[in-house]
Design an enzyme around this catalytic site. Structure first.
Site, PDB file in Angstrom:
ATOM      1  N   HIS A  43     -72.299  37.092  49.074  1.00 24.93           N
ATOM      2  CA  HIS A  43     -72.628  35.724  49.488  1.00 24.93           C
ATOM      3  C   HIS A  43     -74.006  35.659  50.137  1.00 24.93           C
ATOM      4  CE1 HIS A  43     -71.875  32.225  52.415  1.00 24.93           C
ATOM      5  NE2 HIS A  43     -71.898  31.687  51.207  1.00 24.93           N
ATOM      6  N   HIS A  85     -80.514  28.358  52.229  1.00 27.82           N
ATOM      7  CA  HIS A  85     -79.244  27.633  52.241  1.00 27.82           C
ATOM      8  C   HIS A  85     -79.323  26.255  52.879  1.00 27.82           C
ATOM      9  CE1 HIS A  85     -75.324  26.434  53.965  1.00 27.82           C
ATOM     10  NE2 HIS A  85     -74.846  26.894  52.818  1.00 27.82           N
ATOM     11  N   GLU A 144     -76.598  28.720  43.240  1.00 23.80           N
ATOM     12  CA  GLU A 144     -76.083  27.436  43.701  1.00 23.80           C
ATOM     13  C   GLU A 144     -77.217  26.448  43.916  1.00 23.80           C
ATOM     14  OE1 GLU A 144     -73.748  25.250  47.407  1.00 23.80           O
ATOM     15  OE2 GLU A 144     -73.530  27.424  47.161  1.00 23.80           O
ATOM     16  N   LYS A 146     -78.396  23.634  45.875  1.00 25.90           N
ATOM     17  CA  LYS A 146     -78.042  23.100  47.194  1.00 25.90           C
ATOM     18  C   LYS A 146     -78.618  21.699  47.365  1.00 25.90           C
ATOM     19  CE  LYS A 146     -76.100  25.009  49.778  1.00 25.90           C
ATOM     20  NZ  LYS A 146     -74.667  25.035  50.096  1.00 25.90           N
TER      21      LYS A 146
END
Length: 280
Positions: A43, A85, A144, A146
């Site tokens: 992660h 992130h 991902e 974001k």
């Protein structure tokens, strides 16, 4: 009983046992034909051991033998795909402000590792291109998007980054693109259908309906919910809709063991060694 008759009887019995055993083995082989070992997905890199979303964390993921690592992509003010992130730089750098308000050059001046420990002081916010170039062929990458609604056109830019490196062909590399923004994933799928798409879902007490799973399966290959939602029944239902599941985010061994028992396809974790004690 003659010796010849005894040999014949024993031969028939042996062949019966062998045939039954062979049939049993064949049945087990068929049952397990499509079953694959649960993979480990680090992660934001191995973020339990190095600052998240940095080259150091991704290198640590590879060192710890995780099959894939996950990262988060946003865009700088001047349109660069950057790996971070939060929508602000406050938590993971020595700067302050919205990611989209910084140019790429300004983001490069920030320290993205010192907050974690002095050992990683000076780590930079990488670009998606830098990560793809450094780790293609060395690790699978779960990308991902974001808050893609903040960055119009990010789906096309990510698709272009993959195509320019020949990473859009499933037989070449293990690349998956996912997001909590399901409309973004529909858009990405329409742009680059050869790259698998994942749908993320936060925890919901109501769970997920078969109608939702059917809708997701129309464009997604993965349904990746909060780990608290996972049960054996849900995993079976996801598989019935021809999707796989990589729940998030494991930070303790008990959760990892539970998820392994449910038969998930992958586990997203800060600690790759929690999924497999031989990693690390």
């Amino acid at each position: 009983m003659s010796r010849l008759l005894f040999i014949l009887i024993m031969g028939v019995l042996f062949m019966g046992v062998f045939s039954t055993s062979a049939t049993s083995i064949s049945a087990n082989e068929i049952k397990n034909k499509d079953r694959q070992q649960t993979i480990t997905i680090a992660h934001r890199g191995a973020s339990g051991y190095a600052p998240e979303n940095t080259m150091a964390a991704f290198e640590k993921s590879v060192d710890m033998k995780a099959e894939m690592f996950e990262l988060d992509v946003q865009m700088s003010k001047d349109g660069k795909l950057v790996v971070i992130h939060d929508t602000t730089v406050d938590r993971t750098t020595n700067g302050s402000g919205q990611v989209g308000d910084f140019t790429y050059k300004e983001l490069q001046q920030l320290d993205a590792g010192g907050w974690f420990s002095k050992e990683f002081a000076g780590e930079k916010i990488p670009t998606l291109g830098e990560v793809l170039d450094q780790f293609k062929g060395r690790s699978g990458i779960l990308i991902e998007l974001k808050s893609p609604s903040l960055y119009p056109g990010i789906e096309q830019k990510v698709a272009d980054a993959l195509v320019s490196r020949n990473l859009h062909k499933p037989e070449n590399e293990k690349i998956i693109v996912q997001s909590f923004d399901h409309e973004s994933m529909k858009k990405f799928h329409s742009i680059l259908p050869s790259v698998p798409v994942g749908v993320l879902l936060g925890y919901s007490e109501n769970g997920v309906s078969n109608e939702q799973l059917a809708e997701f399966s129309a464009y997604a290959d993965y349904f990746n919910p909060n780990k608290a939602m996972i049960t054996k029944d849900l995993v079976e239902r996801i598989h019935e809709y021809d999707m796989k599941t990589h729940p998030y985010t494991v930070r303790d061994r008990e959760s990892a063991n539970f998820l392994l028992e449910t038969g998930v396809d992958g586990i997203i974790t800060d600690f790759p060694d929690y999924v497999d004690p031989h990693k690390g």
